[in-house]
Design a protein around this motif. Sequence first.
Motif, mmCIF file in Angstrom:
data_model
loop_
_atom_site.group_PDB
_atom_site.id
_atom_site.type_symbol
_atom_site.label_atom_id
_atom_site.label_comp_id
_atom_site.label_asym_id
_atom_site.label_seq_id
_atom_site.Cartn_x
_atom_site.Cartn_y
_atom_site.Cartn_z
ATOM 1 N N ALA B 60 0.863 -1.216 -0.013
ATOM 2 C CA ALA B 60 0.226 0.042 -0.299
ATOM 3 C C ALA B 60 0.570 1.184 0.013
ATOM 4 O O ALA B 60 0.555 2.487 0.069
ATOM 5 C CB ALA B 60 -0.905 0.002 1.188
ATOM 6 N N ASN B 61 2.238 1.081 -0.084
ATOM 7 C CA ASN B 61 3.170 2.267 -0.215
ATOM 8 C C ASN B 61 2.940 3.048 1.118
ATOM 9 O O ASN B 61 2.900 4.216 1.003
ATOM 10 C CB ASN B 61 2.921 3.048 -1.394
ATOM 11 C CG ASN B 61 4.165 3.680 -1.869
ATOM 12 O OD1 ASN B 61 5.326 3.391 -1.248
ATOM 13 N ND2 ASN B 61 4.200 4.531 -2.852
ATOM 14 N N ARG B 62 3.121 2.482 2.399
ATOM 15 C CA ARG B 62 2.622 3.161 3.339
ATOM 16 C C ARG B 62 4.213 3.068 4.612
ATOM 17 O O ARG B 62 3.954 3.603 5.630
ATOM 18 C CB ARG B 62 1.666 2.605 4.196
ATOM 19 C CG ARG B 62 0.162 3.071 3.766
ATOM 20 C CD ARG B 62 -0.913 2.771 4.518
ATOM 21 N NE ARG B 62 -1.221 1.601 4.716
ATOM 22 C CZ ARG B 62 -1.000 0.584 5.974
ATOM 23 N NH1 ARG B 62 -0.635 1.493 7.077
ATOM 24 N NH2 ARG B 62 -1.157 -0.449 6.148
ATOM 25 N N VAL B 63 5.228 2.419 3.813
ATOM 26 C CA VAL B 63 6.264 2.341 4.676
ATOM 27 C C VAL B 63 7.322 3.539 4.322
ATOM 28 O O VAL B 63 7.293 3.928 3.077
ATOM 29 C CB VAL B 63 7.108 0.953 4.336
ATOM 30 C CG1 VAL B 63 8.301 0.843 5.043
ATOM 31 C CG2 VAL B 63 6.092 -0.209 4.972
ATOM 32 N N VAL B 64 7.646 4.155 5.259
ATOM 33 C CA VAL B 64 8.687 5.318 4.953
ATOM 34 C C VAL B 64 9.843 5.056 5.882
ATOM 35 O O VAL B 64 10.052 4.340 6.720
ATOM 36 C CB VAL B 64 7.974 6.494 5.722
ATOM 37 C CG1 VAL B 64 6.617 6.916 4.825
ATOM 38 C CG2 VAL B 64 7.451 6.728 7.150
ATOM 39 N N ILE B 65 10.899 5.875 5.356
ATOM 40 C CA ILE B 65 12.271 5.772 6.318
ATOM 41 C C ILE B 65 12.551 7.004 6.591
ATOM 42 O O ILE B 65 12.288 7.867 6.071
ATOM 43 C CB ILE B 65 13.346 5.246 5.275
ATOM 44 C CG1 ILE B 65 13.506 5.750 3.855
ATOM 45 C CG2 ILE B 65 13.073 3.556 5.184
ATOM 46 C CD1 ILE B 65 14.616 5.134 3.179
ATOM 47 N N ASP B 66 12.975 7.060 7.947
ATOM 48 C CA ASP B 66 13.613 8.529 8.265
ATOM 49 C C ASP B 66 15.017 8.686 7.811
ATOM 50 O O ASP B 66 15.570 7.942 7.245
ATOM 51 C CB ASP B 66 13.354 8.422 9.818
ATOM 52 C CG ASP B 66 14.161 7.591 10.726
ATOM 53 O OD1 ASP B 66 15.031 6.788 9.836
ATOM 54 O OD2 ASP B 66 14.100 7.593 11.863
ATOM 55 N N GLU B 67 15.802 9.692 8.599
ATOM 56 C CA GLU B 67 17.045 10.010 8.176
ATOM 57 C C GLU B 67 17.876 8.948 8.617
ATOM 58 O O GLU B 67 18.995 8.818 7.788
ATOM 59 C CB GLU B 67 17.520 11.433 8.682
ATOM 60 C CG GLU B 67 16.846 12.353 7.923
ATOM 61 C CD GLU B 67 16.928 14.076 8.791
ATOM 62 O OE1 GLU B 67 17.783 13.741 9.667
ATOM 63 O OE2 GLU B 67 16.493 15.017 7.965
#
Lengths: 422, 523
Positions: B60-67
Amino acid sequence: MKRRPFLKTTLAASALVLSGLFPYSLQAAETIKVGILHSLSGTMAISETSLKDMALMTIDEINAKGGVLGKQLEPVVVDPASNWPLFAERGRQLLTQDKVAVTFGCWTSVSRKSVLPVYEELNGLLFYPVQYEGEELSPNVFYTGAAPNQQAIPAVEYLMSEDGGSAERFFLLGTDYVYPRTTNKILRAFLISKGVAEKDIEEVYTPFGHSDYQTIVANIKKFSAGGKTAVVSTINGDSNVPFYKELANQGLEATEVPVVAFSVGEEELRGIDTKPLVGHLAAWNYFQSVQNPVNTAFVGKWKAYAKAKNLPGADRAVTNDPMEATYVGIHMWAQAVEKAGTTDVDKVRDALAGQSFEAPSGYTLTMDKTNHHLHKPVMIGEVQEDGQFSVVWETESPVRAQPWSPYIPGNDKKPDYAVKSN
Amino acid sequence: MNTALHRLLLLLLLALPWTAQAGDAADYAAANPAKQAKLLQAWSSEPVPERLPLIEALRANRVVIDENKAPFIREGDEYRALEGDAQPVGTPAPLRLNNRLRGLLNTALASHQLYSDDAIERLSAARRLQRSASPEQLPLLEKRLAIEADDAVQEALTLALANLQLTAEDPAVRLAAVRLLGETGAPQARVRLENLLADEAETDDAVRKAAETSLAQVKRKLLIGELLGQAFSGLSLGSILLLAALGLAITFGLLGVINMAHGEMLMLGAYSTYMVQILFQKFAPGAIALYPLAALPVAFFVTAAIGMALERTVIRHLYGRPLETLLATWGISLILIQLVRVIFGAQNVEVANPGWLSGGLQVLPNLVLPYNRMVIIGFALFVVLLTWLLLNKTRLGLNVRAVTQNRNMAACCGVPTGRIDMMAFGLGSGIAGLGGVALSQIGNVGPDLGQGYIIDSFLVVVLGGVGQLAGSILAAFGLGIANKILEPQIGAVLGKILILALIILFIQKRPQGLFALKGRVID
């Protein structure tokens, strides 16, 4: 000691008043006329109307900074109504009646081919802002869109790569006119040179304004059963809406058969629900979603302009590649006129060679010294749920255009500078 | 650098097997697309139920990565860490997907869903695996099949397995697989069987023979699907032509007015739909899905009113003067186009399909029937029925028929001919408006919409025979089907030209069209 410089300055000042100031005050009322030749009705209006508005915005922007050579630019807008012979007629009218210094216009290649003899005969200057098939290099035209090696070929290379899905079979689908036919001829030669068999390439054309894509989508499905397939779409104008609707309704997903389009940008997607289309691709040299300060300012300016002028659908105004090319083209022309000190076509043409401009794509684009094309970066974007594109692949630096594609036999003998076509 | 990092992560993964889930997400987030693809392939063949939320979020393209490249799942405006309750550092950016990864994610998701408690979910997962299972998934499928209790899922799994068993060691397994594939009729089965038969890939004679029978079977099924598909698209095109032409069958066919402004009635019908859509968006966003139904009466009455106004002000003065009628109605059409351009702009307006008109019904493996087209076919038949009832079962219809067959006699019998003319013209325009509502759901809505249909409409009416509704119906469906039979053979452009040439020849031979009115008919 003191009198001489004084005398000199008074003399100089009076000379200035005589030679410069008087004509200047007369010319201040004068303007430089700029022609805008885009279809505002008919099948191409979906794409071309926004180019007209973008041209007007750019002209406003230049005028706000004092115009060109101290004169204001005056736009002359005409509507050739998606009617190809009418393009030639309106072009002639711009050059002979309105006496415009330059024209920004055309989308389809057939319209450009239609006005070309007029501009060559009357030594006019045309800026053409859309990607096209090459095979032309007129001294009277500057091409600010992409040549095949700046769009079509990298896009197909991407489809053949692992990330693009390692496509083995290609369905070339286009509107029936010169741009799709020539582009597909180039692509076919390119694919064959890469070892793709003739039976794995299918070419299909539809008329302008075609709206029934049932059979074609069914055929794509059938063709795709024979191996990993990609569709290369050169459909132009509002036919894209029924085509994508049919794709979605028949359940053809981008993970199975990706469609890469060469004439579909943010503007064309405005009329469609893009949720079923996520993952389909478009190849351009600019996307609205590109992140850089120049682009942020550009998009902001456009949105404000659309709202101020109350353009239809202003609350969802988007920018796209040909709009960027229009913007860059007008600015480059203005820079060249400033450099040449005149709007004379021959002098401006010389001044344009080597002009550069910091474009919204995030690169400093340069007009080639000889071949009338911009050096452009190539980007491939995926359709997102919100109707925007996210860039999945791009070149590291701008690419020089090859208007004469090496994949068409005989082109190796063509000169790399502009010559009249007849 | 990247490989070193990856090796380190791999090492960590080996050292800490109990943090498998969080490790998966971190692994995936740190990898490049090629490595991500490898990971997904590995996950597909060895699914772990705990991994399902991660795969669902990825799809669902809901995975994000932080810095710090730490993965988080986005839920609305919140970010949830995959382990612990850490918060992202800096602005999190979504992980990029491409089509290859999306495809692999679909497969991975399906193989994880095989462990679901819901039989329907397992079934759809098994069906997806029929298309996309890779040879590495063979042991997994065998294992799931052995413990599957639901019959339908069992069948679907057997089939998914059959695709992979074509290369099995045991000829008996291959034989069973080949036989199963023959019964599916899936387009992919055809290619698999053809590959098996090509280049002597299959050595066992019995299997070869079975593969040949299966291939013939698959080809037959595909052919049936294809022919049905062609028939459906022909019917769909026919229904569109019919809706476009039915109004004209009344104004031109019955009244004899050469109505060049007919296309604009279609266009006004489509714009009425657009207006209704806007009103719904503004005042009843909850009921937006129903707007096409509400648009039907609106479009009918708007176009009927405009039609009647035109008849009273212009056309009625020109009865019996066909050339002048033609020019006047053409002028009206230009005025209407320009009027719409001034009010709504020259660009197309956006008329969205509501949910129930999007998507399609999978009938056969190679045949999907889009809902919007099915609805339009039904709607066309409904409008025909309505028109027929109106013309044949009501007093107005009786009067219309009387006036068109013999105006003077009808007038003598006390039929108010003038009013009947107006009502009939209004009816024809209103029906064109209804056609416009349907057209707005499949094509573009712009000021030029009518121009694209006016020629087709006249073709249908002339071919069907002036003065007959039945003729128009037959002509519309005939043209639609002929078009769709020709199109795959010779292309859309040539097909259109050929159809036109054939119609000209037909009219030469039979100027009265398919059906001619018999008896004492007075023009």
